[in-house]
Write an enzyme that holds these catalytic residues in place. Structure first.
Site, mmCIF file in Angstrom:
data_model
loop_
_atom_site.group_PDB
_atom_site.id
_atom_site.type_symbol
_atom_site.label_atom_id
_atom_site.label_comp_id
_atom_site.label_asym_id
_atom_site.label_seq_id
_atom_site.Cartn_x
_atom_site.Cartn_y
_atom_site.Cartn_z
ATOM 1 N N ASN A 177 -6.939 4.703 8.284
ATOM 2 C CA ASN A 177 -6.435 3.333 8.207
ATOM 3 C C ASN A 177 -7.095 2.633 7.035
ATOM 4 O OD1 ASN A 177 -5.177 0.857 9.156
ATOM 5 N ND2 ASN A 177 -7.202 0.224 9.862
ATOM 6 N N GLU B 122 -7.493 -2.234 -2.810
ATOM 7 C CA GLU B 122 -6.835 -1.379 -1.805
ATOM 8 C C GLU B 122 -5.884 -0.396 -2.482
ATOM 9 O OE1 GLU B 122 -5.037 -3.214 1.662
ATOM 10 O OE2 GLU B 122 -6.263 -4.987 1.382
ATOM 11 N N LEU C 69 0.713 -2.776 12.492
ATOM 12 C CA LEU C 69 0.122 -3.802 13.364
ATOM 13 C C LEU C 69 0.202 -3.494 14.853
ATOM 14 C CD1 LEU C 69 1.205 -7.047 11.486
ATOM 15 C CD2 LEU C 69 -1.009 -5.871 11.453
ATOM 16 N N ASN D 184 0.832 -1.219 0.000
ATOM 17 C CA ASN D 184 0.000 0.000 0.000
ATOM 18 C C ASN D 184 0.861 1.262 0.000
ATOM 19 O OD1 ASN D 184 -3.049 -0.421 0.075
ATOM 20 N ND2 ASN D 184 -2.306 -1.999 1.488
ATOM 21 N N HIS E 66 -8.402 -1.074 5.938
ATOM 22 C CA HIS E 66 -8.728 -2.406 6.468
ATOM 23 C C HIS E 66 -9.196 -3.263 5.294
ATOM 24 C CE1 HIS E 66 -9.966 -5.241 9.545
ATOM 25 N NE2 HIS E 66 -11.067 -5.438 8.841
HETATM 26 C C1 GRF Z 1 -3.371 -4.655 3.816
HETATM 27 O O1 GRF Z 1 -4.187 -5.722 3.458
HETATM 28 C C2 GRF Z 1 -4.133 -3.630 4.629
HETATM 29 O O2 GRF Z 1 -5.488 -3.557 4.299
HETATM 30 C C3 GRF Z 1 -4.004 -4.151 6.024
HETATM 31 O O3 GRF Z 1 -2.692 -4.685 6.079
HETATM 32 C C4 GRF Z 1 -2.283 -5.078 4.777
HETATM 33 C C5 GRF Z 1 -0.975 -4.400 4.504
HETATM 34 O O4 GRF Z 1 -0.397 -4.826 3.310
HETATM 35 N N1 GRF Z 1 -4.276 -3.143 7.003
HETATM 36 P P1 GRF Z 1 0.863 -4.071 2.718
HETATM 37 O O5 GRF Z 1 1.957 -4.097 3.784
HETATM 38 O O6 GRF Z 1 0.453 -2.670 2.390
HETATM 39 O O7 GRF Z 1 1.266 -4.844 1.506
#
Ligand code: GRF
Length: 204
Positions: free
Chosen positions: A106, A178, A89, A14, A108
């Site tokens: 955030n 996402e 996390l 992301n 999700h």
């Molecule tokens: C994503 O699926 C996001 O929605 C969740 O954690 C994951 C992070 O993935 N909160 P990345 O590290 O951005 O690849």
């Protein structure tokens, strides 16, 4: 320029989608800081590759990790406009959330208010969605408040998952969305097009 601080803990796809959107001029913003609670994660590698400022946050005694109090001071110095949690996390302390009211969002990987809350992260979310036999899923971008995954919803996109055969397949499909919805929402913030009316959030 609209300044972002992005919190990460994992692979960083992301974060990468935000950086790609910036370089492709779909997003008018700058990633001013990347913050992680983990030394060695994909997201920090991405931050290094892009030459971004990165920080570590947490209780580790090595002296390299900042406290959330120090981080809040740093953000004030950097004039951070928006804090984006992209796969972070660790629980953000209430004092930090109060300091940046309505400035922390955030992403999700499910349609809140279902499939959220404590323990609902990573593949756990998609397993719960799969086992419920839900026929749709998709990402939610929401404000962060003191309660896990309960802040006001800013944007969601539902996709059909009626034919999936595994939680991993749901994860893959949702992740693709996402990567579009997060830069889209950040651009709305950058354009000052996020509005609270009737206790709801509208994107103009
Ligand atoms: C994503 O699926 C996001 O929605 C969740 O954690 C994951 C992070 O993935 N909160 P990345 O590290 O951005 O690849």
């Amino acid at each position: 320029m609209y300044k972002l601080a992005v919190f990460v803990s994992g692979r960083g796809s992301n974060l990468k989608s935000i950086l790609d959107a910036i370089s492709q001029k779909r997003l008018t913003a700058k990633v001013e800081a990347v913050i992680s609670n983990k030394f060695d994660c994909g997201a920090i590698e991405i931050a290094k590759d892009f030459g971004l400022n990165y920080y570590f946050v947490g209780n580790n005694k090595t002296g390299v990790f900042l406290t959330f109090e120090d981080l809040a001071l740093e953000f004030r110095k950097l004039n951070i406009d928006l804090v984006v949690l992209a796969g972070f996390l660790k629980k953000i302390p209430n004092s930090f959330i109060d300091n940046f009211e309505n400035k922390i969002i955030n992403i999700h990987p499910a349609l809140l208010p279902s499939f959220g809350g404590k323990g609902m992260y990573g593949i756990n979310v998609h397993k719960a969605v799969f086992n419920s036999s839900a026929q749709i899923s998709g990402p939610t971008v929401h404000f962060v408040n003191r309660n896990y995954d309960e802040g006001k919803i800013i944007a969601q996109q539902a996709i059909d998952i009626s034919d999936v055969v595994s939680p991993e397949e749901i994860a893959k499909r949702v992740l693709q969305i996402e990567h579009k919805i997060l830069p889209f929402v950040i651009q709305k913030f950058s354009d000052n097009k996020v509005r609270f009316t009737n206790n709801r959030v509208y994107l103009d």
